[in-house]
Design an enzyme around this catalytic site. Structure first.
Site, PDB file in Angstrom:
ATOM      1  N   LYS A  70       0.820  -1.207   0.000  1.00  0.00           N
ATOM      2  CA  LYS A  70       0.000   0.000   0.000  1.00  0.00           C
ATOM      3  C   LYS A  70       0.853   1.255   0.000  1.00  0.00           C
ATOM      4  CE  LYS A  70      -2.391  -0.117   3.634  1.00  0.00           C
ATOM      5  NZ  LYS A  70      -3.302  -0.779   4.571  1.00  0.00           N
ATOM      6  N   GLN A 114      -5.756  -1.133  10.396  1.00  0.00           N
ATOM      7  CA  GLN A 114      -5.609  -2.529   9.987  1.00  0.00           C
ATOM      8  C   GLN A 114      -6.308  -3.467  10.970  1.00  0.00           C
ATOM      9  OE1 GLN A 114      -3.405  -2.367   6.482  1.00  0.00           O
ATOM     10  NE2 GLN A 114      -3.966  -4.227   7.551  1.00  0.00           N
ATOM     11  N   ASP A 137     -12.115   2.401   4.303  1.00  0.00           N
ATOM     12  CA  ASP A 137     -12.382   0.965   4.330  1.00  0.00           C
ATOM     13  C   ASP A 137     -13.880   0.673   4.221  1.00  0.00           C
ATOM     14  OD1 ASP A 137     -10.420  -1.033   4.475  1.00  0.00           O
ATOM     15  OD2 ASP A 137      -9.925  -0.566   6.559  1.00  0.00           O
TER      16      ASP A 137
HETATM   17  N1  LIG Z   1      -8.787  -2.538   7.827  1.00  0.00           N
HETATM   18  C1  LIG Z   1      -8.339  -3.484   6.974  1.00  0.00           C
HETATM   19  N2  LIG Z   1      -8.668  -3.439   5.677  1.00  0.00           N
HETATM   20  C2  LIG Z   1      -8.214  -4.396   4.818  1.00  0.00           C
HETATM   21  O1  LIG Z   1      -8.530  -4.365   3.612  1.00  0.00           O
HETATM   22  C3  LIG Z   1      -7.341  -5.433   5.316  1.00  0.00           C
HETATM   23  C4  LIG Z   1      -7.030  -5.413   6.677  1.00  0.00           C
HETATM   24  N3  LIG Z   1      -7.556  -4.448   7.491  1.00  0.00           N
HETATM   25  N4  LIG Z   1      -6.233  -6.366   7.217  1.00  0.00           N
HETATM   26  C5  LIG Z   1      -5.560  -7.342   6.385  1.00  0.00           C
HETATM   27  C6  LIG Z   1      -6.340  -7.679   5.156  1.00  0.00           C
HETATM   28  C7  LIG Z   1      -5.475  -8.302   4.096  1.00  0.00           C
HETATM   29  N5  LIG Z   1      -5.449  -7.363   3.010  1.00  0.00           N
HETATM   30  C8  LIG Z   1      -4.609  -7.459   1.900  1.00  0.00           C
HETATM   31  C9  LIG Z   1      -4.664  -6.550   0.862  1.00  0.00           C
HETATM   32  C10 LIG Z   1      -3.790  -6.615  -0.210  1.00  0.00           C
HETATM   33  C11 LIG Z   1      -2.842  -7.615  -0.274  1.00  0.00           C
HETATM   34  C12 LIG Z   1      -1.885  -7.656  -1.413  1.00  0.00           C
HETATM   35  O2  LIG Z   1      -1.392  -6.660  -1.884  1.00  0.00           O
HETATM   36  N6  LIG Z   1      -1.591  -8.853  -1.918  1.00  0.00           N
HETATM   37  C13 LIG Z   1      -0.616  -9.047  -2.962  1.00  0.00           C
HETATM   38  C14 LIG Z   1       0.654  -9.578  -2.298  1.00  0.00           C
HETATM   39  C15 LIG Z   1       1.845  -9.686  -3.160  1.00  0.00           C
HETATM   40  C16 LIG Z   1       3.067 -10.056  -2.323  1.00  0.00           C
HETATM   41  O3  LIG Z   1       3.531  -9.202  -1.558  1.00  0.00           O
HETATM   42  O4  LIG Z   1       3.527 -11.187  -2.459  1.00  0.00           O
HETATM   43  C17 LIG Z   1      -1.196 -10.053  -3.942  1.00  0.00           C
HETATM   44  O5  LIG Z   1      -2.106 -10.810  -3.536  1.00  0.00           O
HETATM   45  O6  LIG Z   1      -0.765 -10.072  -5.085  1.00  0.00           O
HETATM   46  C18 LIG Z   1      -2.773  -8.542   0.748  1.00  0.00           C
HETATM   47  C19 LIG Z   1      -3.656  -8.469   1.825  1.00  0.00           C
HETATM   48  C20 LIG Z   1      -6.244  -6.295   3.318  1.00  0.00           C
HETATM   49  N7  LIG Z   1      -6.799  -6.418   4.509  1.00  0.00           N
END
Ligand SMILES: Nc1nc(=O)c2c([nH]1)NC[C@@H]1CN(c3ccc(C(=O)N[C@@H](CCC(=O)O)C(=O)O)cc3)C=[N+]21
Ligand SMILES: NC(=O)C1=CN([C@@H]2O[C@H](COP(=O)(O)OP(=O)(O)OC[C@H]3O[C@@H](n4cnc5c(N)ncnc54)[C@H](OP(=O)(O)O)[C@@H]3O)[C@@H](O)[C@H]2O)C=CC1
Ligand SMILES: [Mg+2]
Length: 315
Positions: A70, A114, A137
């Site tokens: 992010k 988070q 969010d």
């Molecule tokens: N208030 C709140 N809002 C959220 O939206 C929230 C949260 N808390 N707590 C945790 C979870 C998890 N989450 C993710 C978002 C993007 C990736 C992301 O960027 N994933 C990449 C990762 C790539 C890598 O680094 O390997 C992908 O899937 O390609 C992961 C996990 C949002 N969350």
């Protein structure tokens, strides 16, 4: 994205073309971020730089992945990023005081706390303390209520990102989501529930499964659209999927990886979703990978929400 199998393909057609299209969340997020970047630049000419504050308490692994990616994207699209990393012992009162400061800060247009928070902190007390206008969010009750009623609101980023991927996937095939049966596995406030609201608004028939559901595989096999948001690696196997279904895998699970599997040759961890990708991609019409599917879209939608919030606050 390739378009080999169609989501409405009969079993026979699917056998003839056994490999699902892989839905490219990275490319879709890059397209959305490009639009956001252009609009941030035009807002900046009016003297407003959208600002996003992120609060991380403790060390949830999925949250750490999120925070890292992010921060990078926020800066890339010309926004300001304010990071607040607090130890897991942080008291609820301290966190509420920080939220109050961010609510009052004119440079902060979006606030994201988070989740999950450490167990000694009441999550709902913190979420309700966020100014709904800065709640990028979409977790504040006011925004949740607006979403359920179909009113204009800041909608949760992950389900919004899933909807964009679904709309694009069906649009490429010359169709839309209307009338299709969507099965969501999971009923969390972050993903499962708001996903149901958005799919209903798109005129899907919606079934929601959870840990108490009976015959989940049988119910899931009736789905044209499957959204998996459970948090269990590889739980959704091929026998849960109707041939040609479109599968959106929200899960972000870190599992141990053996040295032989690792590109660096060292034993490490890797990210996997809730869907057994290798098996399901032989049956589904289209599927999101992990990583590179829903995750990048979540971030793009977060920044789109931050832009929207900044526009409204400076209008
Ligand atoms: N208030 C709140 N809002 C959220 O939206 C929230 C949260 N808390 N707590 C945790 C979870 C998890 N989450 C993710 C978002 C993007 C990736 C992301 O960027 N994933 C990449 C990762 C790539 C890598 O680094 O390997 C992908 O899937 O390609 C992961 C996990 C949002 N969350
Ligand atoms: N890619 C992204 O952008 C994001 C990814 N995630 C990831 O998505 C996953 C889900 O996250 P989140 O919704 O927050 O998780 P939660 O743990 O809050 O919710 C999990 C849901 O799955 C249900 N469940 C658990 N076990 C089963 C089972 N055996 N069969 C059917 N349902 C089951 C639970 O049911 P019950 O309600 O009965 O307990 C619950 O509703 C996680 O891997 C998370 O890291 C999360 C947010 C964003
Ligand atoms: Mg808690």
């Amino acid at each position: 994205m390739n378009t080999q199998a169609t989501p409405t393909a009969s079993a026979d057609e699917t056998l003839a073309q056994p490999t699902a299209a892989v839905i490219d969340g990275k490319a879709a997020s890059a397209r959305l971020l490009k639009e956001v970047t252009a609009e941030v630049a035009s807002l900046a000419q009016q003297g407003v730089i959208p600002g996003l504050a992120v609060v991380l308490v403790g060390e949830d692994p999925a949250s750490q992945v999120y925070v890292r990616n992010k921060l990078k994207r926020t800066v890339e699209c010309g926004m300001q990023s304010f990071e607040h990393v607090l130890p897991s012992e942080t008291r609820e009162a301290e966190l509420l005081a920080l939220v109050a400061r961010l609510n009052a800060d004119p440079e902060v247009h979006g606030i994201l706390v988070q989740l999950p928070l450490p167990t000694h902190i009441q999550e709902d007390a913190v979420l309700e303390a966020i100014d709904p206008a800065k709640d990028v969010d979409g977790f504040h009750r006011m925004n949740v209520g607006a979403l359920v009623q179909g009113a204009d609101a800041l909608a949760p980023c992950t389900p919004t990102g899933c909807m964009r991927l679904l709309r694009d996937t069906f649009a490429e095939r010359g169709g839309d989501l209307s009338g299709l049966h969507a099965v969501i596995i999971g009923r969390s406030n972050i993903v499962g529930k708001p996903m149901a609201s958005l799919l209903l608004a798109a005129n899907c028939s919606v079934t929601q499964l959870h840990s108490r559901s009976q015959n989940p595989a049988e119910l899931c096999r009736q789905a044209d659209i499957v959204v998996a948001a459970v948090g269990r690696p590889n739980m959704i196997s091929a026998d849960w999927i109707k041939p040609g279904a479109v599968v959106i895998d929200v899960g972000i699970n870190r599992i141990a990886q053996s040295a032989e599997q690792s590109p660096t040759g060292k034993a490490r961890t890797r990210l996997v979703g809730d869907v057994d990708f290798a098996a399901v991609s032989k049956i589904a019409g289209a599927i999101t990978p992990v990583p590179g599917g829903v995750g990048p879209m979540t971030i793009a939608c977060l920044l789109a929400n931050t832009l929207t919030a900044a526009r409204r606050q400076s209008a």
